[in-house]
Design a protein around this motif. Structure first.
Motif, mmCIF file in Angstrom:
data_model
loop_
_atom_site.group_PDB
_atom_site.id
_atom_site.type_symbol
_atom_site.label_atom_id
_atom_site.label_comp_id
_atom_site.label_asym_id
_atom_site.label_seq_id
_atom_site.Cartn_x
_atom_site.Cartn_y
_atom_site.Cartn_z
ATOM 1 N N ILE A 12 43.425 42.021 37.035
ATOM 2 C CA ILE A 12 43.258 40.544 37.320
ATOM 3 C C ILE A 12 44.270 40.291 38.414
ATOM 4 O O ILE A 12 45.461 40.329 38.209
ATOM 5 C CB ILE A 12 43.530 39.777 36.045
ATOM 6 N N ARG A 13 43.642 40.105 39.413
ATOM 7 C CA ARG A 13 44.346 39.905 40.647
ATOM 8 C C ARG A 13 44.808 38.454 40.703
ATOM 9 O O ARG A 13 44.077 37.566 40.338
ATOM 10 C CB ARG A 13 43.380 40.163 41.805
ATOM 11 N N PRO A 14 46.040 38.161 41.181
ATOM 12 C CA PRO A 14 46.517 36.789 41.107
ATOM 13 C C PRO A 14 45.595 35.763 41.740
ATOM 14 O O PRO A 14 45.482 34.645 41.258
ATOM 15 C CB PRO A 14 47.870 36.856 41.833
ATOM 16 N N SER A 15 44.910 36.136 42.832
ATOM 17 C CA SER A 15 44.084 35.148 43.524
ATOM 18 C C SER A 15 42.640 35.134 43.057
ATOM 19 O O SER A 15 41.841 34.350 43.543
ATOM 20 C CB SER A 15 44.123 35.408 45.035
ATOM 21 N N ALA A 16 42.302 36.010 42.134
ATOM 22 C CA ALA A 16 40.938 36.014 41.607
ATOM 23 C C ALA A 16 40.808 34.926 40.561
ATOM 24 O O ALA A 16 41.658 34.772 39.701
ATOM 25 C CB ALA A 16 40.612 37.369 40.991
ATOM 26 N N ARG A 17 39.724 34.149 40.628
ATOM 27 C CA ARG A 17 39.514 33.077 39.660
ATOM 28 C C ARG A 17 38.135 33.203 39.039
ATOM 29 O O ARG A 17 37.178 33.594 39.706
ATOM 30 C CB ARG A 17 39.668 31.711 40.334
ATOM 31 N N SER A 133 35.554 43.991 43.123
ATOM 32 C CA SER A 133 36.684 43.337 42.457
ATOM 33 C C SER A 133 36.203 42.222 41.535
ATOM 34 O O SER A 133 36.724 42.041 40.423
ATOM 35 C CB SER A 133 37.653 42.767 43.498
ATOM 36 N N GLY A 134 35.208 41.472 42.015
ATOM 37 C CA GLY A 134 34.674 40.398 41.185
ATOM 38 C C GLY A 134 34.139 40.921 39.871
ATOM 39 O O GLY A 134 34.427 40.372 38.805
ATOM 40 N N HIS A 135 33.353 41.985 39.921
ATOM 41 C CA HIS A 135 32.803 42.555 38.683
ATOM 42 C C HIS A 135 33.915 43.092 37.792
ATOM 43 O O HIS A 135 33.889 42.881 36.565
ATOM 44 C CB HIS A 135 31.819 43.677 39.014
ATOM 45 N N LYS A 136 34.883 43.770 38.380
ATOM 46 C CA LYS A 136 35.990 44.326 37.605
ATOM 47 C C LYS A 136 36.730 43.227 36.853
ATOM 48 O O LYS A 136 37.014 43.347 35.657
ATOM 49 C CB LYS A 136 36.956 45.068 38.530
ATOM 50 N N HIS A 137 37.033 42.132 37.535
ATOM 51 C CA HIS A 137 37.781 41.050 36.903
ATOM 52 C C HIS A 137 36.928 40.322 35.857
ATOM 53 O O HIS A 137 37.440 39.888 34.823
ATOM 54 C CB HIS A 137 38.288 40.078 37.974
ATOM 55 N N LEU A 140 37.058 42.269 32.726
ATOM 56 C CA LEU A 140 38.363 42.226 32.060
ATOM 57 C C LEU A 140 38.577 40.926 31.292
ATOM 58 O O LEU A 140 39.509 40.815 30.500
ATOM 59 C CB LEU A 140 39.487 42.400 33.085
ATOM 60 N N SER A 141 37.715 39.960 31.520
ATOM 61 C CA SER A 141 37.820 38.661 30.843
ATOM 62 C C SER A 141 36.835 38.612 29.681
ATOM 63 O O SER A 141 35.630 38.755 29.882
ATOM 64 C CB SER A 141 37.504 37.542 31.832
ATOM 65 N N PRO A 142 37.300 38.422 28.445
ATOM 66 C CA PRO A 142 36.387 38.457 27.278
ATOM 67 C C PRO A 142 35.153 37.558 27.386
ATOM 68 O O PRO A 142 34.044 38.025 27.112
ATOM 69 C CB PRO A 142 37.303 38.062 26.115
ATOM 70 N N PRO A 143 35.274 36.275 27.772
ATOM 71 C CA PRO A 143 34.053 35.463 27.813
ATOM 72 C C PRO A 143 33.060 35.896 28.882
ATOM 73 O O PRO A 143 31.846 35.819 28.672
ATOM 74 C CB PRO A 143 34.576 34.043 28.071
ATOM 75 N N HIS A 144 33.568 36.363 30.021
ATOM 76 C CA HIS A 144 32.670 36.822 31.086
ATOM 77 C C HIS A 144 32.029 38.159 30.716
ATOM 78 O O HIS A 144 30.842 38.385 30.979
ATOM 79 C CB HIS A 144 33.437 36.966 32.398
ATOM 80 N N ARG A 145 32.822 39.023 30.117
ATOM 81 C CA ARG A 145 32.292 40.309 29.643
ATOM 82 C C ARG A 145 31.205 40.076 28.603
ATOM 83 O O ARG A 145 30.183 40.766 28.589
ATOM 84 C CB ARG A 145 33.435 41.143 29.050
ATOM 85 N N ALA A 146 31.430 39.076 27.739
ATOM 86 C CA ALA A 146 30.444 38.764 26.701
ATOM 87 C C ALA A 146 29.112 38.359 27.319
ATOM 88 O O ALA A 146 28.042 38.741 26.826
ATOM 89 C CB ALA A 146 30.970 37.662 25.786
ATOM 90 N N ASN A 147 29.156 37.586 28.390
ATOM 91 C CA ASN A 147 27.914 37.215 29.074
ATOM 92 C C ASN A 147 27.243 38.427 29.698
ATOM 93 O O ASN A 147 26.028 38.630 29.575
ATOM 94 C CB ASN A 147 28.198 36.179 30.159
ATOM 95 N N LEU A 148 28.024 39.253 30.385
ATOM 96 C CA LEU A 148 27.473 40.426 31.053
ATOM 97 C C LEU A 148 26.868 41.420 30.073
ATOM 98 O O LEU A 148 25.897 42.111 30.394
ATOM 99 C CB LEU A 148 28.553 41.114 31.889
ATOM 100 N N LEU A 149 27.433 41.489 28.855
ATOM 101 C CA LEU A 149 26.982 42.476 27.870
ATOM 102 C C LEU A 149 26.265 41.827 26.688
ATOM 103 O O LEU A 149 26.144 42.441 25.629
ATOM 104 C CB LEU A 149 28.174 43.299 27.372
ATOM 105 N N LYS A 150 25.779 40.618 26.870
ATOM 106 C CA LYS A 150 25.037 39.982 25.783
ATOM 107 C C LYS A 150 23.680 40.663 25.642
ATOM 108 O O LYS A 150 22.881 40.710 26.586
ATOM 109 C CB LYS A 150 24.851 38.496 26.045
#
Length: 291
Positions: A12-17, A133-137, A140-150
């Motif tokens: 998680i890169r500091p400037s990634a949101r 980088s966007g996909h990696k971050h 690494l985020s539980p709610p976003h990962r949950a969407n990607l792997l739902k």
């Protein structure tokens, strides 16, 4: 005596949101027996979107899903149109959001751009240096990962807008259902009625076709309510079940009790598919008459 039983089934890169939104509970769970209809090859007139980054995000998402033992996401052009429009809005506003002032909520945005029948939807939004980088971050985020792997999601729309060397990323997910014709809906409802009678150890019912049944079903869709004048007119002669559903094989919860009656002799099915204020991504409106 005839009765009217109205049932609504309704990163998680500091400037990634990053931001994630998900319709966590399915509106109506369904097991689709046909391949969902998803429109291929998006053709959206945005001059500043990045199709290569979108392709990378789709590939990385499906690699992650394959590793998790999940089926791949199919690209849907309508969802892509919604995702790109929202990515464009984020770039214009220079911020991440799932809904800007004056913008429709996710379900309505998707309904306006796709003909795909959806019963679930979710969204990831992010701001990053590149697609990898966007996909990696996101992973690494539980709610976003949950969407990607739902597991239930099977279609996706991707929108990436490049602005000042950075990417505004939108991933719009959905669970697409088969688009049935009216005749197919009726056949599936009829088969479920027959199965319910068999389970109740009752004799089969004769299937009849009422000429005004479909019109009565469409009157409900047009009014966006189950109780309409044509329905009440039918109820003067028949016992009537009215409901909405995305899965024609699923009857409303109370239907089993009604269909177990030994006094029944026949039934008919009227149906109408429509998108309404209550069901922006569409639903089947069904009237089941019993005699």
């Amino acid at each position: 005596m005839a009765f009217l039983l109205v049932i609504g089934i309704t990163t998680i890169r500091p400037s990634a949101r990053l931001m994630a939104s998900s319709d966590g509970a399915a509106k109506r769970p369904a097991q689709a027996s046909l391949k969902p209809v998803a429109s291929p090859s998006p053709d959206i007139p945005f001059s500043d979107y990045d199709p290569q980054a979108e392709e990378v995000l789709l590939s990385l998402a499906n690699q992650a899903r394959a590793k998790a033992g999940l089926r791949s996401l199919t690209l849907d052009s309508g969802l892509c149109q919604a995702a790109r429009a929202h990515a464009h809005a984020m770039a214009r506003e220079h911020q991440l959001s799932h809904q800007f002032d004056g913008e429709l909520p996710l379900a309505r945005r998707l309904a306006d751009t796709t003909n795909t029948l959806l019963d679930q939807e979710g969204e990831n939004v992010a701001f990053d240096f590149d697609a990898e980088s966007g996909h990696k971050h996101l992973m690494l985020s539980p709610p976003h990962r949950a969407n990607l792997l739902k597991a239930s999601y099977n279609v996706v729309g991707l929108g990436v807008i490049r602005s000042g060397g950075r990417l505004y990323i939108v991933e719009d997910f959905g669970h697409a259902l088969p688009n049935y014709s009216a005749a197919q809906v009726k056949e599936r409802v009829a088969a479920t009625v027959t199965q319910a009678r068999r389970q109740a150890k009752q004799s089969g019912l004769a299937r009849r076709d009422l000429p005004n049944a479909d019109d009565a079903a469409c009157s409900m869709a047009q009014a966006d309510t189950l109780g309409t004048s044509p329905i009440h007119q039918l109820a003067q002669r028949y016992s009537v079940l009215t409901y909405t559903s995305l899965n024609p094989e699923t009857l409303p919860a109370n239907a089993g009790r009604v269909l177990s009656s030994h006094n029944l002799r026949g039934f008919s099915v009227g149906t109408c598919y429509a998108r309404t204020q209550t069901y922006p991504t569409g639903a089947y409106w069904v009237v089941l008459t019993l005699e």
